[in-house]
Design a protein around this motif. Structure first.
Motif, PDB file in Angstrom:
ATOM      1  N   GLY A 223      27.336  23.507  42.962  1.00  0.00           N
ATOM      2  CA  GLY A 223      26.600  24.606  42.350  1.00  0.00           C
ATOM      3  C   GLY A 223      26.966  25.978  42.896  1.00  0.00           C
ATOM      4  N   PRO A 224      26.153  26.991  42.545  1.00  0.00           N
ATOM      5  CA  PRO A 224      26.462  28.386  42.888  1.00  0.00           C
ATOM      6  C   PRO A 224      26.014  28.784  44.291  1.00  0.00           C
ATOM      7  CG  PRO A 224      24.507  28.306  41.517  1.00  0.00           C
ATOM      8  CD  PRO A 224      24.996  26.879  41.635  1.00  0.00           C
ATOM      9  N   ASP A 225      26.411  28.014  45.262  1.00  0.00           N
ATOM     10  CA  ASP A 225      26.066  28.323  46.649  1.00  0.00           C
ATOM     11  C   ASP A 225      26.842  29.562  47.110  1.00  0.00           C
ATOM     12  OD1 ASP A 225      24.858  26.782  49.265  1.00  0.00           O
ATOM     13  OD2 ASP A 225      26.657  27.920  49.759  1.00  0.00           O
ATOM     14  N   PRO A 226      26.234  30.423  47.937  1.00  0.00           N
ATOM     15  CA  PRO A 226      26.952  31.608  48.422  1.00  0.00           C
ATOM     16  C   PRO A 226      28.274  31.291  49.102  1.00  0.00           C
ATOM     17  CG  PRO A 226      24.615  31.789  48.910  1.00  0.00           C
ATOM     18  CD  PRO A 226      24.823  30.407  48.373  1.00  0.00           C
ATOM     19  N   ARG A 227      28.368  30.119  49.747  1.00  0.00           N
ATOM     20  CA  ARG A 227      29.628  29.761  50.406  1.00  0.00           C
ATOM     21  C   ARG A 227      30.727  29.464  49.389  1.00  0.00           C
ATOM     22  NH1 ARG A 227      26.358  25.926  54.474  1.00  0.00           N
ATOM     23  NH2 ARG A 227      25.169  25.818  52.527  1.00  0.00           N
ATOM     24  N   ILE A 228      30.344  28.971  48.212  1.00  0.00           N
ATOM     25  CA  ILE A 228      31.327  28.771  47.144  1.00  0.00           C
ATOM     26  C   ILE A 228      31.823  30.126  46.658  1.00  0.00           C
ATOM     27  CG2 ILE A 228      31.691  27.875  44.824  1.00  0.00           C
ATOM     28  CD1 ILE A 228      31.364  25.680  46.899  1.00  0.00           C
ATOM     29  N   VAL A 229      30.908  31.069  46.518  1.00  0.00           N
ATOM     30  CA  VAL A 229      31.281  32.425  46.103  1.00  0.00           C
ATOM     31  C   VAL A 229      32.220  33.055  47.125  1.00  0.00           C
ATOM     32  CG1 VAL A 229      30.411  34.733  45.551  1.00  0.00           C
ATOM     33  CG2 VAL A 229      29.145  32.698  44.798  1.00  0.00           C
ATOM     34  N   ASP A 230      31.871  32.925  48.413  1.00  0.00           N
ATOM     35  CA  ASP A 230      32.736  33.449  49.465  1.00  0.00           C
ATOM     36  C   ASP A 230      34.136  32.846  49.381  1.00  0.00           C
ATOM     37  OD1 ASP A 230      30.655  34.946  50.485  1.00  0.00           O
ATOM     38  OD2 ASP A 230      30.165  33.535  52.083  1.00  0.00           O
ATOM     39  N   LEU A 231      34.198  31.549  49.127  1.00  0.00           N
ATOM     40  CA  LEU A 231      35.484  30.856  49.071  1.00  0.00           C
ATOM     41  C   LEU A 231      36.337  31.367  47.911  1.00  0.00           C
ATOM     42  CD1 LEU A 231      37.310  28.645  50.205  1.00  0.00           C
ATOM     43  CD2 LEU A 231      36.070  26.997  48.777  1.00  0.00           C
ATOM     44  N   ILE A 232      35.712  31.594  46.772  1.00  0.00           N
ATOM     45  CA  ILE A 232      36.445  32.117  45.617  1.00  0.00           C
ATOM     46  C   ILE A 232      37.051  33.476  45.937  1.00  0.00           C
ATOM     47  CG2 ILE A 232      36.180  32.988  43.252  1.00  0.00           C
ATOM     48  CD1 ILE A 232      34.049  30.755  42.886  1.00  0.00           C
ATOM     49  N   VAL A 233      36.251  34.346  46.529  1.00  0.00           N
ATOM     50  CA  VAL A 233      36.756  35.676  46.887  1.00  0.00           C
ATOM     51  C   VAL A 233      37.867  35.558  47.926  1.00  0.00           C
ATOM     52  CG1 VAL A 233      36.144  37.906  47.880  1.00  0.00           C
ATOM     53  CG2 VAL A 233      34.573  36.779  46.287  1.00  0.00           C
ATOM     54  N   THR A 234      37.706  34.659  48.877  1.00  0.00           N
ATOM     55  CA  THR A 234      38.736  34.447  49.892  1.00  0.00           C
ATOM     56  C   THR A 234      40.045  33.987  49.269  1.00  0.00           C
ATOM     57  OG1 THR A 234      37.124  33.928  51.610  1.00  0.00           O
ATOM     58  CG2 THR A 234      39.351  33.102  51.942  1.00  0.00           C
ATOM     59  N   ARG A 235      39.956  33.062  48.303  1.00  0.00           N
ATOM     60  CA  ARG A 235      41.166  32.586  47.624  1.00  0.00           C
ATOM     61  C   ARG A 235      41.883  33.750  46.931  1.00  0.00           C
ATOM     62  NH1 ARG A 235      40.911  28.689  50.389  1.00  0.00           N
ATOM     63  NH2 ARG A 235      40.458  26.537  49.756  1.00  0.00           N
ATOM     64  N   MET A 236      41.123  34.628  46.287  1.00  0.00           N
ATOM     65  CA  MET A 236      41.729  35.771  45.610  1.00  0.00           C
ATOM     66  C   MET A 236      42.412  36.697  46.604  1.00  0.00           C
ATOM     67  SD  MET A 236      38.910  36.909  42.791  1.00  0.00           S
ATOM     68  CE  MET A 236      38.193  35.759  41.622  1.00  0.00           C
ATOM     69  N   ARG A 237      41.720  37.032  47.658  1.00  0.00           N
ATOM     70  CA  ARG A 237      42.278  37.972  48.631  1.00  0.00           C
ATOM     71  C   ARG A 237      43.534  37.398  49.290  1.00  0.00           C
ATOM     72  NH1 ARG A 237      39.568  42.407  49.100  1.00  0.00           N
ATOM     73  NH2 ARG A 237      37.311  42.532  48.735  1.00  0.00           N
ATOM     74  N   ALA A 238      43.523  36.108  49.581  1.00  0.00           N
ATOM     75  CA  ALA A 238      44.695  35.487  50.194  1.00  0.00           C
ATOM     76  C   ALA A 238      45.892  35.514  49.255  1.00  0.00           C
ATOM     77  CB  ALA A 238      44.372  34.053  50.602  1.00  0.00           C
ATOM     78  N   ALA A 239      45.646  35.315  47.957  1.00  0.00           N
ATOM     79  CA  ALA A 239      46.734  35.242  46.993  1.00  0.00           C
ATOM     80  C   ALA A 239      47.425  36.575  46.768  1.00  0.00           C
ATOM     81  CB  ALA A 239      46.217  34.698  45.662  1.00  0.00           C
ATOM     82  N   ILE A 240      46.687  37.675  46.915  1.00  0.00           N
ATOM     83  CA  ILE A 240      47.272  38.985  46.645  1.00  0.00           C
ATOM     84  C   ILE A 240      47.504  39.793  47.916  1.00  0.00           C
ATOM     85  CG2 ILE A 240      46.235  39.070  44.353  1.00  0.00           C
ATOM     86  CD1 ILE A 240      44.142  41.012  45.445  1.00  0.00           C
ATOM     87  N   SER A 241      47.315  39.159  49.067  1.00  0.00           N
ATOM     88  CA  SER A 241      47.463  39.873  50.332  1.00  0.00           C
ATOM     89  C   SER A 241      48.900  40.341  50.544  1.00  0.00           C
ATOM     90  CB  SER A 241      47.049  38.972  51.497  1.00  0.00           C
ATOM     91  OG  SER A 241      47.388  39.573  52.734  1.00  0.00           O
ATOM     92  N   PRO A 242      49.089  41.568  50.983  1.00  0.00           N
ATOM     93  CA  PRO A 242      50.441  42.046  51.300  1.00  0.00           C
ATOM     94  C   PRO A 242      50.969  41.453  52.602  1.00  0.00           C
ATOM     95  CG  PRO A 242      48.844  43.712  51.902  1.00  0.00           C
ATOM     96  CD  PRO A 242      48.074  42.618  51.215  1.00  0.00           C
ATOM     97  N   TYR A 243      50.136  40.741  53.336  1.00  0.00           N
ATOM     98  CA  TYR A 243      50.518  40.201  54.628  1.00  0.00           C
ATOM     99  C   TYR A 243      50.934  38.733  54.565  1.00  0.00           C
ATOM    100  CZ  TYR A 243      48.192  44.459  56.041  1.00  0.00           C
ATOM    101  OH  TYR A 243      47.817  45.776  56.158  1.00  0.00           O
ATOM    102  N   ARG A 244      51.023  38.194  53.357  1.00  0.00           N
ATOM    103  CA  ARG A 244      51.526  36.830  53.227  1.00  0.00           C
ATOM    104  C   ARG A 244      52.942  36.755  53.788  1.00  0.00           C
ATOM    105  NH1 ARG A 244      49.097  33.175  49.946  1.00  0.00           N
ATOM    106  NH2 ARG A 244      51.105  32.156  49.716  1.00  0.00           N
ATOM    107  N   ARG A 245      53.246  35.685  54.477  1.00  0.00           N
ATOM    108  CA  ARG A 245      54.569  35.544  55.080  1.00  0.00           C
ATOM    109  C   ARG A 245      55.626  35.152  54.059  1.00  0.00           C
ATOM    110  NH1 ARG A 245      53.588  32.668  61.002  1.00  0.00           N
ATOM    111  NH2 ARG A 245      52.179  34.247  61.814  1.00  0.00           N
TER     112      ARG A 245
END
Length: 252
Positions: A223-245
């Motif tokens: 369900g819509p737990d805040p930790r699920i929301v946090d994880l979605i945002v984290t996935r987005m930020r990781a995917a577009i991060s300029p610091y990816r190796r």
């Protein structure tokens, strides 16, 4: 406040935040269960309150499809597969939708699971269902013909084990083995109560089936737990991060 929502409902991200330059899209499976559709909408709304308008798309049953959503966006899309393992829909369906839309600037993040944050939500749902230490637990997942996706479910079971301090059996609702009824039967041999942990994001046909397999209790979907929301945002930020190796491929 944890979100960035202003009084008029809009979101103002800080200058330089790379999420300002993309259009977030949450891609789910789809269900005819109206409650399940509502849960996906609630998750998308919670993400929107954090980072701005987050659209939803579905790969099956419902529309709009990912290709329909991203085709006319005025900014590159960042798609988050709302799946708990990287099976057929993540590895094949979503990339095909991206190609169909003709938007090679689209970035697709990792699937949501497995992840320790999901294990934490699954433990909470178990407790809400009446699980107590010492009960036997079965982690029930949708199932996949992709062996690597099934392997990810076993990793999710190990993550849940680390939180509840006991063995977690794995069962699949369709396609893969062992089935949920087989996993429940194995768990019964301990002589303890059997509680099913639902490794599903939202209610639907698969979760309805779990209620028919004879467990002593069945936990609700994540369900819509805040930790699920946090994880979605984290996935987005990781995917577009300029610091990816490594450079971000179209499917990361």
């Amino acid at each position: 406040m944890r979100d960035n929502a202003l009084r008029d409902g809009t979101v103002r991200l800080p200058h330089g935040d790379r999420l300002r330059d993309v259009s977030p899209v949450l891609v789910a499976h789809g269900t005819r269960n109206p409650h399940g559709v509502t849960v996906i909408a609630e998750i998308a709304e919670a993400v929107s309150a954090r980072i701005g308008l987050t659209r939803t798309a579905f790969v099956d049953v419902l529309g709009p499809t990912p290709s329909e959503v991203i085709a006319d966006l005025d900014k590159p899309a960042v798609l988050v597969p709302a799946f708990l393992a990287s099976g057929y829909h993540v590895r094949k369906d979503i990339p095909e939708h991206v190609a169909l839309a003709g938007r090679p600037d689209t970035v697709v993040t990792r699937a949501l699971g497995p992840d320790p944050a999901i294990a934490a939500v699954a433990r909470l749902r178990l407790a809400e269902a009446g699980w107590e230490p010492g009960d036997s637990v079965v982690l029930a997942a949708a199932g996949s013909s992709d062996p690597s996706a099934c392997g990810q479910v076993y990793l999710a079971a190990r993550q849940l084990e680390s939180l509840i301090g006991g063995r977690v059996e794995v069962g699949f609702i369709t396609t893969a083995q062992p089935s949920v009824p087989e996993a429940i039967e194995k768990a019964r041999r301990t002589g303890r109560r059997v509680v099913v942990a639902s490794y599903l994001l939202a209610p639907g046909l698969f979760h309805q089936r779990l209620e028919t397999y004879g467990a002593d209790a069945v936990a609700a979907p994540l369900g819509p737990d805040p930790r699920i929301v946090d994880l979605i945002v984290t996935r987005m930020r990781a995917a577009i991060s300029p610091y990816r190796r490594t450079p971000v491929p179209r499917l990361v």
